[in-house]
Enzyme design. Structure first.
Site, short mmCIF file in Angstrom:
data_model
loop_
_atom_site.label_atom_id
_atom_site.label_comp_id
_atom_site.label_asym_id
_atom_site.label_seq_id
_atom_site.Cartn_x
_atom_site.Cartn_y
_atom_site.Cartn_z
N GLY A 1 -8.91 -8.11 0.84
CA GLY A 1 -7.63 -8.24 1.53
C GLY A 1 -7.13 -9.66 1.59
O GLY A 1 -5.95 -9.93 1.30
N LYS B 1 -18.44 -14.43 5.03
CA LYS B 1 -19.83 -14.06 5.31
C LYS B 1 -20.63 -13.66 4.08
O LYS B 1 -20.22 -12.79 3.32
CB LYS B 1 -19.85 -12.90 6.31
CG LYS B 1 -19.41 -13.31 7.70
CD LYS B 1 -19.31 -12.12 8.62
CE LYS B 1 -20.65 -11.78 9.26
NZ LYS B 1 -20.51 -10.58 10.13
N ARG C 1 0.81 -1.22 0.00
CA ARG C 1 0.00 0.00 0.00
C ARG C 1 0.85 1.27 0.00
O ARG C 1 0.41 2.29 -0.50
CB ARG C 1 -0.95 0.00 1.20
CG ARG C 1 -2.11 -0.94 0.96
CD ARG C 1 -3.11 -0.91 2.08
NE ARG C 1 -4.37 -1.48 1.61
CZ ARG C 1 -5.37 -1.80 2.41
NH1 ARG C 1 -5.28 -1.61 3.70
NH2 ARG C 1 -6.48 -2.30 1.91
N GLY D 1 -13.45 -3.64 0.79
CA GLY D 1 -14.80 -3.08 0.94
C GLY D 1 -15.10 -2.05 -0.13
O GLY D 1 -16.20 -2.02 -0.70
P1 ADP Z 1 -11.61 -11.02 1.50
O1 ADP Z 1 -10.77 -10.34 2.55
O2 ADP Z 1 -10.79 -11.50 0.33
O3 ADP Z 1 -12.79 -10.17 1.09
P2 ADP Z 1 -13.15 -12.43 3.49
O4 ADP Z 1 -12.61 -11.52 4.53
O5 ADP Z 1 -14.58 -12.31 3.13
O6 ADP Z 1 -12.24 -12.34 2.15
O7 ADP Z 1 -12.95 -13.94 3.96
C1 ADP Z 1 -11.70 -14.47 4.24
C2 ADP Z 1 -11.76 -15.44 5.38
O8 ADP Z 1 -12.71 -16.46 5.14
C3 ADP Z 1 -10.43 -16.13 5.55
O9 ADP Z 1 -9.93 -15.83 6.84
C4 ADP Z 1 -10.77 -17.61 5.44
O10 ADP Z 1 -10.08 -18.42 6.38
C5 ADP Z 1 -12.24 -17.65 5.72
N1 ADP Z 1 -12.91 -18.82 5.15
C6 ADP Z 1 -13.10 -19.11 3.85
N2 ADP Z 1 -13.74 -20.28 3.71
C7 ADP Z 1 -13.96 -20.75 4.95
C8 ADP Z 1 -14.59 -21.94 5.47
N3 ADP Z 1 -15.12 -22.85 4.67
N4 ADP Z 1 -14.66 -22.05 6.81
C9 ADP Z 1 -14.13 -21.13 7.62
N5 ADP Z 1 -13.52 -20.01 7.20
C10 ADP Z 1 -13.43 -19.83 5.88
MG MG Z 2 -11.05 -10.11 4.67
#
Ligand code: ADP
Ligand code: MG
Length: 372
Positions: free
Chosen positions: A325, A180, A43, A348
């Site tokens: 992230g 989520k 960053r 986000g």
């Molecule tokens: P990003 O930061 O790319 O937007 P998120 O923050 O939404 O992604 O989600 C990332 C998290 O989701 C990671 O910490 C990962 O471990 C968790 N994750 C993904 N699939 C699963 C799963 N099946 N069970 C538990 N945690 C999960």
């Molecule tokens: Mg994340």
């Protein structure tokens, strides 16, 4: 001007040259820290094109950023000092203010705080894409008072993400994962209108499984989102869900199942069959947007699905954009971050821009003092 937003060139013109002008650059220096060590300076480096463009023209650059969540009071662990040291190496002579979020007025968008920020400043540049979905003082305030512009990083993010909304090469495939559904529901709904296919993995697939009447054992899921997932599944759109799942069984051993998880089991990754199917969908696309890991990739036992998807995204000739992230971190961990067309610096913010087509920080620049 681009999309009604002044560029650095517009700012230079308006100020009649930048030599000697003090320019406040809102950057996103919210870097990952391990104690006082910056574990990834992506960053900081991402802000250099804007900073260097300004200093090359004789401007005095003052940067300001938030770091972590200090909750409105000075907190030593979120001091900008480590960033200041790295910035001094990369861009000597550039100032960096203390963490904006040490003052509650930043998040409250307090006007007196804005005035304090711009004291002695001649122009403002927003290059903090990752914070531009927040109507915080340093993001939306300065354009009310000063000639303002978007920096190069913000400009590139907006160009790329708007092009996905407006004229993607087809087929356009969105691959969504992560923890989520509720965080990402808005973007899933918005994307359903523009994408040709949606691929769903990560923990969020279990809420879709539940909506589809499949057993999910003890996997993560959000009961209050099942109705929405049902509606999405009934939309007639091409939605790919995993056909196999890897996880831990009731005895704590790694197991592979079909498209349902038995009692006591917990799904933690998409299975090899799903990963291959998803990779095929990605390979046939001409535009790919990927957000959210396919499993709990931080645990090597559950990283294979995310790795296969990352490799497919890296290998395809399609235009590829990765936001989020954790997805960006996964890509970097596999050494594939140079093999995609665009890695967004804002999780986000990239989702909100795709969903709504605008951000508070962009609107502020558009309505700013120096826009017609
Ligand atoms: P990003 O930061 O790319 O937007 P998120 O923050 O939404 O992604 O989600 C990332 C998290 O989701 C990671 O910490 C990962 O471990 C968790 N994750 C993904 N699939 C699963 C799963 N099946 N069970 C538990 N945690 C999960
Ligand atoms: Mg994340």
């Amino acid at each position: 001007m681009e999309g009604g937003i002044p560029t650095l060139e517009d700012l230079e013109q308006q100020l009649d040259g930048l030599a000697g002008e003090r320019i406040l650059v809102r950057t996103d220096f919210n870097v990952p820290l391990d104690g006082e060590t910056i574990t990834d300076d992506f960053r900081i480096r991402a802000a250099l094109p804007t900073i260097n463009w300004l200093t090359d023209r004789g401007a005095q650059v003052v940067t300001a950023s938030h770091l972590g969540r200090p909750k409105g009071k000075p907190t030593p662990e979120f001091s900008m000092e480590p960033v200041r040291r790295r910035l001094a190496e990369l861009a000597p002579g550039v100032e960096l203010r203390e963490n904006l979020r040490f003052d509650p007025a930043e998040e409250a968008n307090d006007d007196a705080f804005v005035k304090q920020l711009i004291e002695g400043i001649d122009g403002y540049v927003n290059d903090a894409f990752g914070a531009s979905h927040r109507a915080h003082a340093s993001i939306v305030g300065p354009p009310r008072y000063l000639p303002s512009a978007m920096g190069r990083l913000l400009q590139r993010e907006v160009e790329v993400l708007q092009s996905l909304r407006d004229n993607p090469k087809r087929p356009f495939v969105a691959v969504l994962g992560g923890a989520k559904v509720s965080d990402k529901l808005g973007v899933i709904e918005a994307l359903l209108d523009t994408v040709d296919a949606l691929v769903i993995g990560g923990a969020m697939c279990f809420t879709f499984f539940a909506a589809d009447g499949r057993s999910i054992g003890d996997s993560l899921f959000e009961p209050d989102q099942t109705d929405t997932c049902k509606r999405l599944l009934a939309s007639g759109k091409e939605i790919h869900l995993p056909s196999d799942i890897v996880g831990l069984d009731a005895a704590g051993n790694v197991a592979t199942w079909g498209a349902r998880v038995p009692d006591g089991g917990k799904g933690l990754d998409i299975g090899p069959g799903s990963a291959a199917e998803f990779a095929d969908v990605i390979t046939e696309a001409r535009t790919v947007f990927w957000n959210g890991p396919m499993g709990k990739f931080e645990d090597e036992r559950f990283a294979a699905g995310t790795r296969t998807i990352a490799e497919a995204v890296a290998a395809t000739k399609a235009f590829t954009v990765v936001g989020g992230g954790d997805s960006a971190a996964a890509l970097a961990e596999f050494g594939l971050d140079d093999d995609v067309d665009h890695v967004s610096t804002g999780g986000g913010a990239s989702l909100e821009l795709l969903e709504l087509g605008d951000l508070p920080g962009l609107a502020a620049l558009r309505q700013g003092r120096n826009t017609p």
